[in-house]
Design a protein around this motif. Structure first.
Motif: not given
Length: 432
Positions: A28-50
């Motif tokens: 996120q620090g890298a993102a802010l230095a590059g002008g991005t102020t929000m991101h949407i990250d991909f969360a992965l299930p844990v052993d298929g458990d959402l």
């Protein structure tokens, strides 16, 4: 202009026996230095458990220094997954779910699972997303390359050619049409996939196509570099394509066939990439981009005259905010909007380098890229966090942005369903 929104990142994601090198603070620090102020990250299930996956990503994000949201991946199908999807949408502010059509034996879902997932997404008003590559074809392609003695990074793009991306994109689009749900195709990397998105949109189907900065700006030539360290940097999936594909993607972005630009930021250090030195199948897939995206799109698209400054705001911020139903809180400079603002000097110059970037990765796929146009100031939540080369961020300052279901892409779907039922002229009542 409004701060950038990156709709596709993978911070500290476990993958192929490694974990991406940027966490929710460094990335996120890298993102802010590059002008991005929000991101949407991909969360992965844990052993298929959402639910467990969501909680794990919630914990990772406690160190955040900027605003973020989550997509959730679905990697199998059963009643518990369906219940967790409902809980995530109604209670946790997630309005999109990703289905992998590749990575067989790990993340890949079957067509049956894809259809069930699409149906549930439609019911909940959540946007289904697909990683579109034919997973069975990729395994066959990898086997073919190894049998030919091609074990280096060049084997990666050769094993998963554009035809496999095009086939999966077409299949996902047709299944989405069968269910009558909107669809979001992540990282469109080839003409083959682009053609399918274009055909669907021109027919009136609600399909969003997302190119990524690397696909727009680069070609696959570096994957043939004799230095393994250099070549391995560029391994991602779907692969960066041969010259010609990027120009087609740029044209599609400028004409509105593709709607927004992401990064698929999932960086691995050269030591992590070296695990596949003698077998390209073991090179962790992923490249950097969260810090570079805004500059790369400016240079590639605005400096070349392919899009206007207003279009630049749309493809880097506003379109994403509207698609994921957080506009005008994000993606705009309006009364009541979040004070996420960047100031870009079109006359200043900047050069990208791994020596000066803020990501933890020790390489940079845009190394030495010099351009006219520099983001000099980033304001996040009303605070100046990047100015004249100085980054000033705080752990825990980031906020989770809940995203409501039933965005604009769902408007009128009920009417389409009603028209379909009327068109059936069935059941026919026959004499017994």
């Amino acid at each position: 202009m409004p701060g950038g929104i990156d709709p596709h990142t993978h911070m500290e994601m476990p993958f192929m026996g490694q974990e991406s090198i940027d966490d929710f603070f460094s990335g996120q620090g890298a993102a802010l230095a590059g002008g991005t102020t929000m991101h949407i990250d991909f969360a992965l299930p844990v052993d298929g458990d959402l639910a467990a996956g969501y909680q794990a990503w919630e914990k990772k994000a406690e160190k955040s220094c900027m605003d973020y949201g989550f997509h959730m991946a679905v990697t199998k199908w059963n009643d518990d997954v369906a219940k967790d999807m409902e809980w995530l949408v109604k209670e946790k502010g997630i309005n999109s779910f990703k289905f992998f059509m590749a990575y067989k034996g790990a993340l890949m879902v079957t067509d049956e699972e894809l259809i069930q997932g699409f149906k549930k997404c439609k019911e909940l008003g959540a946007l289904p997303q697909v990683h579109a590559e034919n997973g069975d074809g990729v395994v066959e392609g990898q086997t073919r390359m190894i049998e030919l003695g091609i074990t280096g990074p060049e084997g990666h793009p050769l094993s998963r050619p554009p035809v496999l991306e095009g086939e999966a994109t077409a299949r996902a689009i047709r299944l989405a049409k069968f269910v009558n749900t909107p669809l979001y195709v992540v990282h469109v990397m080839s003409i083959d996939a682009l053609d399918e998105v274009s055909r669907a949109r021109h027919s009136g189907q609600r399909v969003i196509g997302e190119p990524v900065a690397s696909g727009l700006a680069l070609d696959d030539s570096k994957l043939w570099d004799p230095d393994f360290k250099i070549a391995a940097q560029y391994v991602m999936s779907p692969p960066i394509r041969a010259a010609g594909h990027s120009q087609a993607l740029q044209a599609a972005l400028s004409s509105g066939v593709l709607q927004l630009v992401a990064t698929d930021h999932c960086p691995f250090n050269s030591t992590q990439k070296a695990l596949g030195k003698y077998d390209f199948r073991k090179i962790p897939n992923g490249v950097n981009g969260v810090e570079e995206r805004m500059h790369i799109v400016w240079d590639t698209m605005v400096n070349s005259g392919k899009i206007s400054v207003m279009d630049y705001v749309r493809v880097t911020s506003t379109a994403c905010a509207k698609i994921f139903n957080i506009y005008p809180r994000k993606g705009a400079i309006l009364p009541g909007s979040d004070a996420d603002i960047i100031i870009l000097n079109p006359n200043a110059t900047t050069t990208i380098s791994s020596k000066t970037h803020h990501s933890r990765i020790d390489t940079n796929i845009y190394e030495g890229w010099s351009m006219k146009g520099n983001i000099e100031t980033t304001i996040s939540q009303g605070n100046v966090v990047w100015e004249k080369g100085n980054l000033n961020v705080q752990r825990g300052k980031g906020r989770y942005i809940a995203m409501k279901p039933f965005g604009y892409l769902f408007d009128g779907l009920d009417k389409v369903d009603a028209a379909y039922l009327t068109s059936l002229k069935a059941p026919v009542h026959r004499a017994s």
